[in-house]
Design a protein around this motif. Structure first.
Motif, PDB file in Angstrom:
ATOM      1  N   VAL A  20      -9.941 -33.552 -27.759  1.00  0.00           N
ATOM      2  CA  VAL A  20     -11.062 -32.948 -27.043  1.00  0.00           C
ATOM      3  C   VAL A  20     -10.640 -32.389 -25.691  1.00  0.00           C
ATOM      4  O   VAL A  20     -11.278 -31.477 -25.153  1.00  0.00           O
ATOM      5  N   MET A  21      -9.528 -32.924 -25.137  1.00  0.00           N
ATOM      6  CA  MET A  21      -9.056 -32.419 -23.852  1.00  0.00           C
ATOM      7  C   MET A  21      -8.027 -31.293 -23.996  1.00  0.00           C
ATOM      8  O   MET A  21      -7.688 -30.640 -23.008  1.00  0.00           O
ATOM      9  N   ALA A  22      -7.558 -31.047 -25.212  1.00  0.00           N
ATOM     10  CA  ALA A  22      -6.534 -30.022 -25.431  1.00  0.00           C
ATOM     11  C   ALA A  22      -6.937 -28.643 -24.906  1.00  0.00           C
ATOM     12  O   ALA A  22      -6.113 -27.950 -24.282  1.00  0.00           O
ATOM     13  N   PRO A  23      -8.183 -28.182 -25.125  1.00  0.00           N
ATOM     14  CA  PRO A  23      -8.551 -26.857 -24.628  1.00  0.00           C
ATOM     15  C   PRO A  23      -8.652 -26.749 -23.112  1.00  0.00           C
ATOM     16  O   PRO A  23      -8.822 -25.646 -22.570  1.00  0.00           O
ATOM     17  N   MET A  24      -8.556 -27.860 -22.410  1.00  0.00           N
ATOM     18  CA  MET A  24      -8.745 -27.854 -20.948  1.00  0.00           C
ATOM     19  C   MET A  24      -7.495 -27.414 -20.187  1.00  0.00           C
ATOM     20  O   MET A  24      -7.540 -27.237 -18.978  1.00  0.00           O
ATOM     21  N   GLY A  25      -6.373 -27.282 -20.888  1.00  0.00           N
ATOM     22  CA  GLY A  25      -5.160 -26.828 -20.231  1.00  0.00           C
ATOM     23  C   GLY A  25      -4.397 -27.953 -19.577  1.00  0.00           C
ATOM     24  O   GLY A  25      -4.522 -29.123 -19.968  1.00  0.00           O
ATOM     25  N   ASP A  26      -3.615 -27.624 -18.566  1.00  0.00           N
ATOM     26  CA  ASP A  26      -2.734 -28.628 -17.955  1.00  0.00           C
ATOM     27  C   ASP A  26      -2.808 -28.627 -16.429  1.00  0.00           C
ATOM     28  O   ASP A  26      -1.830 -28.934 -15.744  1.00  0.00           O
ATOM     29  N   LEU A  27      -3.960 -28.282 -15.883  1.00  0.00           N
ATOM     30  CA  LEU A  27      -4.152 -28.418 -14.445  1.00  0.00           C
ATOM     31  C   LEU A  27      -3.965 -29.885 -14.036  1.00  0.00           C
ATOM     32  O   LEU A  27      -4.170 -30.795 -14.857  1.00  0.00           O
ATOM     33  N   PRO A  28      -3.607 -30.147 -12.787  1.00  0.00           N
ATOM     34  CA  PRO A  28      -3.415 -31.535 -12.352  1.00  0.00           C
ATOM     35  C   PRO A  28      -4.612 -32.439 -12.658  1.00  0.00           C
ATOM     36  O   PRO A  28      -4.429 -33.589 -13.061  1.00  0.00           O
ATOM     37  N   VAL A  29      -5.820 -31.922 -12.491  1.00  0.00           N
ATOM     38  CA  VAL A  29      -6.991 -32.766 -12.734  1.00  0.00           C
ATOM     39  C   VAL A  29      -7.089 -33.147 -14.210  1.00  0.00           C
ATOM     40  O   VAL A  29      -7.486 -34.273 -14.551  1.00  0.00           O
ATOM     41  N   VAL A  30      -6.693 -32.249 -15.099  1.00  0.00           N
ATOM     42  CA  VAL A  30      -6.726 -32.550 -16.527  1.00  0.00           C
ATOM     43  C   VAL A  30      -5.600 -33.517 -16.890  1.00  0.00           C
ATOM     44  O   VAL A  30      -5.794 -34.451 -17.688  1.00  0.00           O
ATOM     45  N   GLU A  31      -4.431 -33.310 -16.302  1.00  0.00           N
ATOM     46  CA  GLU A  31      -3.335 -34.254 -16.535  1.00  0.00           C
ATOM     47  C   GLU A  31      -3.729 -35.648 -16.043  1.00  0.00           C
ATOM     48  O   GLU A  31      -3.387 -36.664 -16.666  1.00  0.00           O
ATOM     49  N   ALA A  32      -4.437 -35.697 -14.932  1.00  0.00           N
ATOM     50  CA  ALA A  32      -4.902 -36.985 -14.414  1.00  0.00           C
ATOM     51  C   ALA A  32      -5.917 -37.625 -15.362  1.00  0.00           C
ATOM     52  O   ALA A  32      -5.933 -38.853 -15.534  1.00  0.00           O
ATOM     53  N   MET A  33      -6.751 -36.817 -15.989  1.00  0.00           N
ATOM     54  CA  MET A  33      -7.695 -37.329 -16.981  1.00  0.00           C
ATOM     55  C   MET A  33      -6.958 -37.936 -18.170  1.00  0.00           C
ATOM     56  O   MET A  33      -7.311 -39.021 -18.648  1.00  0.00           O
ATOM     57  N   ARG A  34      -5.938 -37.236 -18.638  1.00  0.00           N
ATOM     58  CA  ARG A  34      -5.162 -37.753 -19.776  1.00  0.00           C
ATOM     59  C   ARG A  34      -4.454 -39.055 -19.390  1.00  0.00           C
ATOM     60  O   ARG A  34      -4.410 -40.002 -20.179  1.00  0.00           O
ATOM     61  N   TYR A  35      -3.921 -39.071 -18.196  1.00  0.00           N
ATOM     62  CA  TYR A  35      -3.222 -40.260 -17.689  1.00  0.00           C
ATOM     63  C   TYR A  35      -4.183 -41.449 -17.606  1.00  0.00           C
ATOM     64  O   TYR A  35      -3.857 -42.565 -18.005  1.00  0.00           O
ATOM     65  N   ARG A  39      -3.430 -45.564 -22.879  1.00  0.00           N
ATOM     66  CA  ARG A  39      -3.242 -47.017 -22.941  1.00  0.00           C
ATOM     67  C   ARG A  39      -4.582 -47.755 -22.953  1.00  0.00           C
ATOM     68  O   ARG A  39      -5.597 -47.182 -23.243  1.00  0.00           O
ATOM     69  N   GLY A  40      -4.560 -49.015 -22.666  1.00  0.00           N
ATOM     70  CA  GLY A  40      -5.782 -49.811 -22.657  1.00  0.00           C
ATOM     71  C   GLY A  40      -6.039 -50.462 -24.008  1.00  0.00           C
ATOM     72  O   GLY A  40      -5.549 -50.020 -25.045  1.00  0.00           O
ATOM     73  N   LYS A  41      -6.859 -51.514 -23.989  1.00  0.00           N
ATOM     74  CA  LYS A  41      -7.146 -52.264 -25.216  1.00  0.00           C
ATOM     75  C   LYS A  41      -8.088 -51.524 -26.151  1.00  0.00           C
ATOM     76  O   LYS A  41      -8.110 -51.749 -27.339  1.00  0.00           O
ATOM     77  N   ARG A  42      -8.956 -50.676 -25.602  1.00  0.00           N
ATOM     78  CA  ARG A  42      -9.956 -49.922 -26.374  1.00  0.00           C
ATOM     79  C   ARG A  42     -11.007 -50.844 -26.999  1.00  0.00           C
ATOM     80  O   ARG A  42     -11.541 -50.547 -28.068  1.00  0.00           O
ATOM     81  N   LEU A  43     -11.310 -51.944 -26.330  1.00  0.00           N
ATOM     82  CA  LEU A  43     -12.276 -52.891 -26.880  1.00  0.00           C
ATOM     83  C   LEU A  43     -13.662 -52.266 -27.009  1.00  0.00           C
ATOM     84  O   LEU A  43     -14.378 -52.511 -27.992  1.00  0.00           O
ATOM     85  N   ARG A  44     -14.052 -51.460 -26.044  1.00  0.00           N
ATOM     86  CA  ARG A  44     -15.369 -50.824 -26.106  1.00  0.00           C
ATOM     87  C   ARG A  44     -15.455 -49.831 -27.269  1.00  0.00           C
ATOM     88  O   ARG A  44     -16.457 -49.773 -27.976  1.00  0.00           O
ATOM     89  N   ALA A  45     -14.402 -49.056 -27.451  1.00  0.00           N
ATOM     90  CA  ALA A  45     -14.378 -48.134 -28.591  1.00  0.00           C
ATOM     91  C   ALA A  45     -14.413 -48.895 -29.905  1.00  0.00           C
ATOM     92  O   ALA A  45     -15.102 -48.491 -30.860  1.00  0.00           O
ATOM     93  N   PHE A  46     -13.690 -49.989 -29.967  1.00  0.00           N
ATOM     94  CA  PHE A  46     -13.711 -50.842 -31.157  1.00  0.00           C
ATOM     95  C   PHE A  46     -15.137 -51.302 -31.461  1.00  0.00           C
ATOM     96  O   PHE A  46     -15.576 -51.305 -32.622  1.00  0.00           O
ATOM     97  N   LEU A  47     -15.864 -51.720 -30.428  1.00  0.00           N
ATOM     98  CA  LEU A  47     -17.239 -52.180 -30.633  1.00  0.00           C
ATOM     99  C   LEU A  47     -18.119 -51.072 -31.199  1.00  0.00           C
ATOM    100  O   LEU A  47     -18.959 -51.314 -32.082  1.00  0.00           O
ATOM    101  N   VAL A  48     -17.941 -49.848 -30.704  1.00  0.00           N
ATOM    102  CA  VAL A  48     -18.699 -48.718 -31.245  1.00  0.00           C
ATOM    103  C   VAL A  48     -18.385 -48.533 -32.727  1.00  0.00           C
ATOM    104  O   VAL A  48     -19.288 -48.420 -33.572  1.00  0.00           O
ATOM    105  N   LEU A  49     -17.113 -48.500 -33.058  1.00  0.00           N
ATOM    106  CA  LEU A  49     -16.700 -48.248 -34.437  1.00  0.00           C
ATOM    107  C   LEU A  49     -17.128 -49.379 -35.368  1.00  0.00           C
ATOM    108  O   LEU A  49     -17.534 -49.131 -36.512  1.00  0.00           O
TER     109      LEU A  49
END
Length: 289
Positions: A20-35, A39-49
């Motif tokens: 979903v972030m691929a079309p946003m390009g590679d400006l520093p703010v977008v790279e910071a979003m990807r950064y 990582r992370g446990k993704r526990l909240r995403a797991f709960l959704v799924l």
């Protein structure tokens, strides 16, 4: 089974975030979003799924709100780490966004992640029903804002400048917003998508969120900084009231165990289909990060 599904959720959400972030390009703010979302446990995403699976919602639909909650959570961490708030230099074992880039980039990356969360929650691929998509976005706004997570953060900041330590009741209310609100949204997302009763999963998530925060307080004292991935002992040094400082270590751990039992009981309407969610609750008080 839980660890497998947690890893599957993490893999799926990380791939979807990049997509979903691929079309946003590679400006520093977008790279910071990807950064910030890596990582992370993704526990909240797991709960959704998992809540979606319990209600027969297709994973291709559920991946959107799962991605939404991880974007929202990442935004909260980016802003929470800023010098004006918790002033942390490390997150998940790496420099925080404002350290790796700068203050302004961190603020903007957090802002953009928050708006991305709403974009994902309201995406047309979530459901054919505009009402379902609107409900997800509305409930996410309430969970993340001044009735939920932001309220908890504001209470936490106010407590730092107060000469009067928080009571157990006050810190429980604080953490119900700061941590619990996004857990509750995550666990009830599948029921919302199916138009089903959210009450059992809300009760589960309320107990889960509180157990999670109690264990965070335990790790802040007994954890390994390298495994936890952030500075430890800051609350104790600052004299902040925590579940451990108010209850004592043994009683705090006992309270967390009781909450895990409450989680399991709340899932009774789902029978054995919810065993993976029961395992998730046990994981919360067994983790080392």
């Amino acid at each position: 089974m839980f660890q497998t599904r947690l890893q599957e959720a993490a893999t799926a959400v990380e791939a979807h975030l990049l997509q979903v972030m691929a079309p946003m390009g590679d400006l520093p703010v977008v790279e910071a979003m990807r950064y910030a979302t890596a990582r992370g446990k993704r526990l909240r995403a797991f709960l959704v799924l998992e809540s979606a699976r319990l209600h027969g919602i297709d994973a291709a639909q559920a991946i959107w709100p799962a991605t939404a909650i991880e974007a929202m959570h990442a935004y909260s961490l980016v802003h929470d780490d800023l010098p004006c708030m918790d002033d942390d230099d490390m997150r998940r074992g790496l420099p925080t966004v404002h350290v790796k880039w700068d203050y302004a980039t961190a603020v903007l990356a957090g802002d953009a992640l928050q708006t991305l969360a709403f974009e994902c929650a309201a995406h047309t691929e979530v459901s054919d029903s505009a009402e379902v998509r609107a409900d997800l976005a509305l409930s996410l706004a309430r969970a993340a804002g001044a009735q939920g997570m932001v309220l908890g953060q504001a209470l936490d900041m106010a407590a730092e400048t107060s000469d009067v330590p928080l009571t157990l009741e006050e810190i429980t209310a604080l953490q119900a917003g700061k941590t619990g609100a996004l857990f509750a949204w995550s666990a009830t997302a599948g029921a919302r998508m199916a138009g089903a009763d959210t009450a059992p999963l809300k009760a589960y998530a309320d107990a889960l969120g509180l157990a999670f925060q109690i264990w965070d307080d335990v790790l802040d004292i007994e954890g390994d900084a390298e495994k936890v991935g952030k500075t430890l002992g800051k609350d104790e040094k600052a004299g902040k009231a925590t579940f451990v400082s108010l209850l004592g270590m043994d009683a705090a751990k006992s309270r967390a165990r009781d909450l895990v039992e409450s989680c399991a009981s709340a899932l009774d309407p789902y029978g054995s289909d919810a065993d993976t969610l029961r395992d998730a609750a046990r994981f919360v008080i067994a983790r080392d990060s």
